[in-house]
Design an enzyme around this catalytic site. Structure first.
Site, PDB file in Angstrom:
ATOM      1  N   GLY A  11       0.853  -1.201   0.000  1.00  0.00           N
ATOM      2  CA  GLY A  11       0.000   0.000   0.000  1.00  0.00           C
ATOM      3  C   GLY A  11       0.879   1.237   0.000  1.00  0.00           C
ATOM      4  N   GLY A  14      -0.381   4.788  -0.565  1.00  0.00           N
ATOM      5  CA  GLY A  14      -1.477   5.249   0.295  1.00  0.00           C
ATOM      6  C   GLY A  14      -0.979   6.228   1.349  1.00  0.00           C
ATOM      7  CD  GLU A  36      -0.199   1.411  -4.162  1.00  0.00           C
ATOM      8  OE1 GLU A  36      -1.359   1.118  -4.515  1.00  0.00           O
ATOM      9  OE2 GLU A  36       0.055   1.902  -3.054  1.00  0.00           O
ATOM     10  CB  SER A  82      -5.192  -3.726   6.582  1.00  0.00           C
ATOM     11  OG  SER A  82      -4.082  -3.671   5.731  1.00  0.00           O
ATOM     12  CB  SER A 105      -1.866  -3.180  16.375  1.00  0.00           C
ATOM     13  OG  SER A 105      -2.531  -2.296  17.251  1.00  0.00           O
ATOM     14  N   GLY A 106      -4.857  -2.515  15.311  1.00  0.00           N
ATOM     15  CA  GLY A 106      -5.663  -1.436  14.730  1.00  0.00           C
ATOM     16  C   GLY A 106      -5.051  -0.080  15.028  1.00  0.00           C
ATOM     17  CG  ASN A 107      -3.881   3.444  17.304  1.00  0.00           C
ATOM     18  OD1 ASN A 107      -2.734   3.763  17.566  1.00  0.00           O
ATOM     19  ND2 ASN A 107      -4.851   4.305  17.071  1.00  0.00           N
ATOM     20  CG  HIS A 139     -10.737   7.820  11.877  1.00  0.00           C
ATOM     21  ND1 HIS A 139     -11.384   7.175  12.894  1.00  0.00           N
ATOM     22  CD2 HIS A 139      -9.416   7.555  12.037  1.00  0.00           C
ATOM     23  CE1 HIS A 139     -10.489   6.541  13.649  1.00  0.00           C
ATOM     24  NE2 HIS A 139      -9.294   6.754  13.151  1.00  0.00           N
ATOM     25  CE  LYS A 143     -11.018   4.077  10.225  1.00  0.00           C
ATOM     26  NZ  LYS A 143      -9.993   3.175   9.666  1.00  0.00           N
ATOM     27  CB  THR A 150      -8.399   2.729  17.204  1.00  0.00           C
ATOM     28  OG1 THR A 150      -7.354   2.785  16.243  1.00  0.00           O
ATOM     29  CG2 THR A 150      -7.885   3.157  18.569  1.00  0.00           C
TER      30      THR A 150
END
Ligand code: NDP
Ligand SMILES: O=C(O)C1=N[C@H](C(=O)O)C[C@H](O)C1
Length: 250
Positions: A11, A14, A36, A82, A105-107, A139, A143, A150
């Site tokens: 990515g 991005g 990509e 992701s 992890s989400g964060n 956000h 998004k 998170t």
């Protein structure tokens, strides 16, 4: 293990992929590949791959990491940022846990990961009859997933503290005459607008007082730095699925 870690980025064009590229450049690290959409995942010259893309792209990459790792003395490390995995996609990821060092992890910020521990403590002490838990997140308008990764991690932490499964108490949408709030529900509210980087709050609301835990991300470089830290930590680990709590030792 080669002395210098060779970093691939998935990515790469991005928002997060570019932030990771900047952090790697600034810290003098070697970027060995940039992937990509539509690219073949050629990992032959990479030790780790930092991946902020989509759940399906992360899954395809994980399969490539597993296959490349078979011919190596050390497994490939995949840092998975992701968000928006369905439970079924999450199960598919787990199939590669014997071949790939995955850190998901989400964060990747220190602050959110610290907050997770605090939320587990608070929710274990504040009973569900008197204290209502609400998770709020905001956000940027581009998004695509909601609630954020998170927000779901924060909700999971409070459910864990209460000894319940989030899926049994999660309320992610309210509209119309929905009736009074049920004790024990964990509610989620979502804001999308402009360039908001990442705002998260968890409220514990009783009849008389409100306790708020909140985190504000000012720049997405924060997440990129955490992901690079996770990748370096991952090089010393055996295959498996880890998270940022493991990296930070929380
Ligand atoms: N864990 C964390 O700390 C953080 C997680 N995130 C998460 O990271 C993800 C990416 O966020 P963000 O950078 O803002 O999003 P962007 O949309 O800016 O970037 C995603 C990139 O992935 C590319 N991509 C899509 N499909 C594939 C594929 N099959 N193979 C390779 N690349 C692909 C996109 O290409 P194209 O444009 O062509 O579709 C795009 O360049 C989101 O899920 C987000 O929630 C974000 C910030 C922090
Ligand atoms: O998409 C984003 O931008 C972010 N996504 C992550 C999430 O879903 O929680 C982390 C961060 O808040 C930014």
């Amino acid at each position: 293990m080669s002395a210098t870690t060779r970093f691939a980025i998935n990515g790469a064009k991005g928002r997060m992929g570019q932030a990771v590229g900047r952090v790697l450049d600034e810290t003098g690290q070697t970027v060995s590949a940039r992937f990509e959409q539509g690219d073949m995942f050629d990992l032959t010259r990479s030790d780790v791959v930092i991946d902020f893309s989509t759940p399906e792209a992360s899954l395809a990459l994980c399969e490539a990491c597993a296959s490349e790792g078979l011919s190596r003395p050390r497994p490939i490390v995949q840092v998975i940022g992701s968000t928006g995995f369905t439970p079924e996609q999450q199960d598919r990821l787990a199939l590669y846990a014997d071949e790939v060092v995955m850190i998901q992890s989400g964060n990747f910020s220190l602050g959110v990961n610290l907050m997770i521990g605090l939320l587990k403590q608070a929710s274990a002490r504040l009973n569900a009859k008197d204290w209502d838990i609400e998770v709020l997140e905001g956000h940027h308008k581009r998004k695509v997933d909601a609630p954020s990764g998170t927000a779901l991690m924060l909700g999971e932490a409070t459910a864990y503290g209460r000894g319940v499964n989030l899926k049994d108490v999660k309320v992610a949408a309210r509209d119309g005459i929905i009736g009074a709030r049920k004790d024990g529900d964990i509610g989620f509210s979502v804001i999308r607008g402009g360039g908001i980087v990442g705002e998260h709050s968890v409220l514990f609301a009783s009849e008389d007082e409100i306790i708020t835990f909140s985190h504000s991300a000012r720049d997405r470089t924060l997440f990129a730095r955490g992901a690079v830290q996770a990748a370096q930590w991952g090089r010393k680990q055996k295959p498996g699925i880890y998270d940022m709590q493991d990296v930070l030792g929380f």
